[in-house]
Design a protein around this motif. Structure first.
Motif, mmCIF file in Angstrom:
data_model
loop_
_atom_site.group_PDB
_atom_site.id
_atom_site.type_symbol
_atom_site.label_atom_id
_atom_site.label_comp_id
_atom_site.label_asym_id
_atom_site.label_seq_id
_atom_site.Cartn_x
_atom_site.Cartn_y
_atom_site.Cartn_z
ATOM 1 N N GLU A 1 -5.935 6.939 10.594
ATOM 2 C CA GLU A 1 -6.287 8.347 10.421
ATOM 3 C C GLU A 1 -5.104 9.137 9.867
ATOM 4 N N ALA A 2 -3.890 8.856 10.355
ATOM 5 C CA ALA A 2 -2.707 9.568 9.867
ATOM 6 C C ALA A 2 -2.404 9.194 8.418
ATOM 7 N N LEU A 3 -2.530 7.923 8.077
ATOM 8 C CA LEU A 3 -2.329 7.506 6.693
ATOM 9 C C LEU A 3 -3.334 8.182 5.765
ATOM 10 N N THR A 4 -4.564 8.313 6.232
ATOM 11 C CA THR A 4 -5.601 8.972 5.435
ATOM 12 C C THR A 4 -5.325 10.468 5.320
ATOM 13 N N GLY A 5 -4.859 11.098 6.403
ATOM 14 C CA GLY A 5 -4.503 12.512 6.339
ATOM 15 C C GLY A 5 -3.375 12.771 5.371
ATOM 16 N N LEU B 1 0.880 22.864 2.337
ATOM 17 C CA LEU B 1 0.837 21.428 2.086
ATOM 18 C C LEU B 1 2.173 20.742 2.351
ATOM 19 N N SER B 2 3.279 21.421 2.098
ATOM 20 C CA SER B 2 4.581 20.816 2.378
ATOM 21 C C SER B 2 4.743 20.550 3.871
ATOM 22 N N ARG B 3 4.398 21.541 4.699
ATOM 23 C CA ARG B 3 4.499 21.356 6.145
ATOM 24 C C ARG B 3 3.490 20.314 6.626
ATOM 25 N N ALA B 4 2.286 20.321 6.055
ATOM 26 C CA ALA B 4 1.275 19.344 6.453
ATOM 27 C C ALA B 4 1.771 17.924 6.196
ATOM 28 N N GLU B 5 2.405 17.702 5.048
ATOM 29 C CA GLU B 5 2.918 16.373 4.747
ATOM 30 C C GLU B 5 3.991 15.957 5.759
ATOM 31 N N LYS B 6 4.870 16.880 6.124
ATOM 32 C CA LYS B 6 5.900 16.574 7.121
ATOM 33 C C LYS B 6 5.270 16.234 8.475
ATOM 34 N N LEU B 7 4.232 16.973 8.842
ATOM 35 C CA LEU B 7 3.585 16.716 10.126
ATOM 36 C C LEU B 7 2.897 15.354 10.150
ATOM 37 N N TRP B 8 2.220 14.999 9.068
ATOM 38 C CA TRP B 8 1.581 13.680 9.014
ATOM 39 C C TRP B 8 2.632 12.574 9.060
ATOM 40 N N ARG B 9 3.741 12.777 8.359
ATOM 41 C CA ARG B 9 4.802 11.764 8.399
ATOM 42 C C ARG B 9 5.405 11.666 9.798
ATOM 43 N N GLY B 10 5.456 12.797 10.524
ATOM 44 C CA GLY B 10 5.928 12.766 11.896
ATOM 45 C C GLY B 10 5.032 11.922 12.783
ATOM 46 N N VAL B 11 3.723 12.034 12.580
ATOM 47 C CA VAL B 11 2.789 11.186 13.344
ATOM 48 C C VAL B 11 3.004 9.717 12.998
ATOM 49 N N LEU B 12 3.213 9.430 11.709
ATOM 50 C CA LEU B 12 3.378 8.038 11.279
ATOM 51 C C LEU B 12 4.703 7.440 11.754
ATOM 52 N N ASN C 1 -1.429 4.867 0.191
ATOM 53 C CA ASN C 1 -1.597 5.131 1.626
ATOM 54 C C ASN C 1 -3.006 4.826 2.098
ATOM 55 N N LEU C 2 -3.995 5.068 1.258
ATOM 56 C CA LEU C 2 -5.370 4.747 1.638
ATOM 57 C C LEU C 2 -5.570 3.235 1.733
ATOM 58 N N ARG C 3 -4.938 2.493 0.861
ATOM 59 C CA ARG C 3 -5.020 1.034 0.949
ATOM 60 C C ARG C 3 -4.359 0.537 2.228
ATOM 61 N N MET C 4 -3.245 1.167 2.601
ATOM 62 C CA MET C 4 -2.594 0.802 3.864
ATOM 63 C C MET C 4 -3.492 1.134 5.052
ATOM 64 N N ALA C 5 -4.187 2.282 4.978
ATOM 65 C CA ALA C 5 -5.091 2.662 6.072
ATOM 66 C C ALA C 5 -6.205 1.639 6.234
ATOM 67 N N LEU C 6 -6.770 1.185 5.120
ATOM 68 C CA LEU C 6 -7.849 0.194 5.196
ATOM 69 C C LEU C 6 -7.328 -1.175 5.602
ATOM 70 N N HIS C 7 -6.078 -1.472 5.264
ATOM 71 C CA HIS C 7 -5.487 -2.728 5.745
ATOM 72 C C HIS C 7 -5.330 -2.689 7.261
ATOM 73 N N SER C 8 -5.019 -1.481 7.783
ATOM 74 C CA SER C 8 -4.875 -1.333 9.228
ATOM 75 C C SER C 8 -6.228 -1.325 9.932
ATOM 76 N N ASP C 9 -7.229 -0.673 9.302
ATOM 77 C CA ASP C 9 -8.564 -0.596 9.891
ATOM 78 C C ASP C 9 -9.574 -0.637 8.751
ATOM 79 N N SER C 10 -10.093 -1.803 8.492
ATOM 80 C CA SER C 10 -10.997 -1.981 7.342
ATOM 81 C C SER C 10 -12.322 -1.258 7.516
ATOM 82 N N THR C 11 -12.627 -0.796 8.726
ATOM 83 C CA THR C 11 -13.901 -0.109 8.971
ATOM 84 C C THR C 11 -13.768 1.414 8.911
#
Length: 536
Positions: free
Chosen positions: A174-178, A155-166, A195-205
């Motif tokens: 999708e990255a914010l949701t991941g 999970l530590s590496r996964a969080e770093k990878l998602w932040r790298g995408v962001l 982060n989920l609220r930010m994802a929906l602000h970016s794409d409400s659908t």
């Protein structure tokens, strides 16, 4: 209406986003004849796959493949739908045939890597994603590696990878949701919700973000859980345990709860009652690496009648604490200490037995689907007017997750006491169980679900010299040993209509010797539990 007009009407409904009308219109066109209507066949299959009518969608994509054999996008749609239907081998074969024609087709390579991950072939999936990233940076491949890393538990590496995408695309839903998913798994629901609220602000659908937000809101909200468990055995022990727990998630990474319990137990004319109240706290300052849990409270015990003289009610403090460490991705360690009443039967309640226990456990991932887990424990049992008795125990289990739904295992456990007593609990000098087991699960997070587990093995029991009561007389026995078959089976069903609401029913049978057994004959125990959880 002519055939061309029917297709035009269906296309207009498709373009307008009226998928139900489009599906009915395309179905009318295809039902007449598929010849010359490959476009309608493809869209009808697509709409059916979106509605989870996967078997019919697969059949129609197969028809489209025969009508348009050179259209690789149609073949990718077929492979994707096969994967959605959990027909992973067929999907991978289809992707391989596409890549044999067009090795550089990125959409096919991504679909194949994703299907490998869904099939549990994590190492192959990771190599496939990394191969795509080796040619040039691809955001979908980068997301695939991050998602796969989270599924594998790093999970530590996964969080770093998602932040790298962001960092490259800060508003990618999708990255914010991941990232939020990883934060949920590490016990940080408040950060996940932001982060989920930010994802929906970016794409409400974006449906995945909306679905996860419902789960996060349920985790953060106060909750109430209750259950009733009935147990009985061939020693004539009967007990009913009522439990209730209310909890909430504080702003820090943790959970606070208050729990209450009431147990009524009987054994012939002897009956006992146990009232308990406890406060529980869990804290995860760095949940991906370590977390702590503590509880404290009191239990009031009372008993009456029977062969054991009644004693006044008494109150006993109950405390427990545990620490979970994850030094590496593959290894999880645990350490727990407790001092709790041993109050599962009427005889135990009457003797006011307290158990002071220290346990250590581990879980080691040997491969993507194979794990080894086990532990060891030391306990001291004390009771009013009873001689203290010590217990040493150990266990180990090797498990292989053959698929998402099916698991097999083999293991052994053993324990032994310093002395064999007649104080109302099973106290052999040595008990050993060697067992093979299997488990199956079905269902998802919502709706109906079920699980079942069965085990069969051999149990060996050695008692030391002791005195037992037979026909009202004390009888002295020397050391004895026995061996017999051990069997157990359990099953449960659950229904969760929405996040935060769940009802469950479980039952079980075992002829495996239990700590509460009173006799040396073959022991059989039965349990039934009904319970639920409500979001407040």
């Amino acid at each position: 209406m002519t055939r061309s007009q029917a297709i035009a009407a269906a296309d207009a409904a498709w373009d307008a986003g009226n998928h139900n009308a489009a599906l009915n219109a395309y179905r009318g066109v295809v039902s007449e004849d598929t010849a010359g209507a490959s476009h309608a066949v493809f869209r009808l299959a697509t709409l059916l796959s979106w509605k989870d009518s996967l078997a019919e969608a697969i059949r129609l994509f197969g028809v489209y493949r025969r009508l348009e054999p050179s259209d690789l996008e149609g073949r990718i749609a077929l492979a994707r739908t096969l994967a959605w239907a959990s027909r992973f081998a067929a999907a991978i074969t289809e992707y391989d045939s596409i890549l044999a024609i067009s090795p550089m087709l990125v959409s096919a390579a991504l679909g194949r890597a994703q299907t490998l991950a869904w099939a549990g072939r994590m190492d192959e999936a990771e190599r496939a994603y990394i191969s795509l990233l080796g040619a040039s940076w691809n955001i979908d491949a980068a997301k695939g590696v991050a998602r796969l890393t989270g599924w594998r538990g790093d999970l530590s590496r996964a969080e770093k990878l998602w932040r790298g995408v962001l960092e490259k695309n800060p508003t990618d839903a999708e990255a914010l949701t991941g990232l939020a998913q990883v934060q949920r798994w590490t016990g940080r629901p408040h950060a996940a919700r932001e982060n989920l609220r930010m994802a929906l602000h970016s794409d409400s659908t974006y449906a995945d973000a909306r679905a996860q937000l419902r789960w996060v809101d349920a985790e953060i909200s106060p909750s109430f859980e209750s259950s009733v468990m009935s147990t009985s055995d061939n020693d004539r022990n009967r007990a009913t345990l009522y439990m209730a727990t209310a909890g909430f998630t504080p702003p820090w990474n943790g959970r606070m709860s208050a729990a209450g319990s009431y147990r009524h137990a009987s054994f012939g004319l002897l009956s006992g009652e146990s009232f308990g109240a406890r406060a529980l706290a869990q804290w995860a300052p760095h949940a991906a690496t370590w977390r702590v849990r503590a509880e404290a409270g009191a239990t009031r015990l009372s008993s009456n009648s029977g062969e054991i003289a009644s004693v006044p009610p008494s109150t006993h403090f109950a405390v427990a604490a545990s620490l979970t460490l994850r030094p590496t991705q593959q290894l999880t360690l645990g350490l727990a200490a407790s001092r709790l009443p041993f109050d599962e039967t009427a005889a135990l309640i009457a003797r006011r037995i307290m158990t002071s226990e220290l346990n250590a456990d581990y879980d080691l991932a040997l491969a993507s689907r194979v794990s080894l887990s086990g532990g060891a424990g030391y306990a001291v049992l004390n009771g009013e007017a009873l001689t203290p008795n010590r217990r040493l125990s150990g266990s180990s289990v090797l498990r292989w997750r053959m698929s998402r739904a099916f698991t097999i295992g083999a293991g052994a456990r053993t324990f032994g006491y310093d002395s064999t007593t007649g104080d109302g609990y099973f106290a052999p000098r040595r008990y050993t169980l060697v067992e093979a087991s299997t488990g199956v699960r079905a269902g998802g997070d919502l709706g109906w679900g079920m699980s079942a587990e069965a085990g069969v093995g051999r149990q060996s029991i050695r008692f030391g010299a002791r005195s037992v009561v037979r026909d009202g007389q004390d009888v002295a026995l020397g050391e004895t040993s026995s061996s017999r078959l051990a069997q157990r089976v359990s099953a449960s069903i659950r229904y969760a209509p929405t996040p935060g609401f769940e009802w469950r029913l479980a039952c079980g049978f075992a002829n495996v010797a239990s700590p509460t057994a009173l006799t040396e004959a073959e022991y059989r125990a039965y349990t039934v539990t009904i319970g639920g959880r409500l979001r407040l």
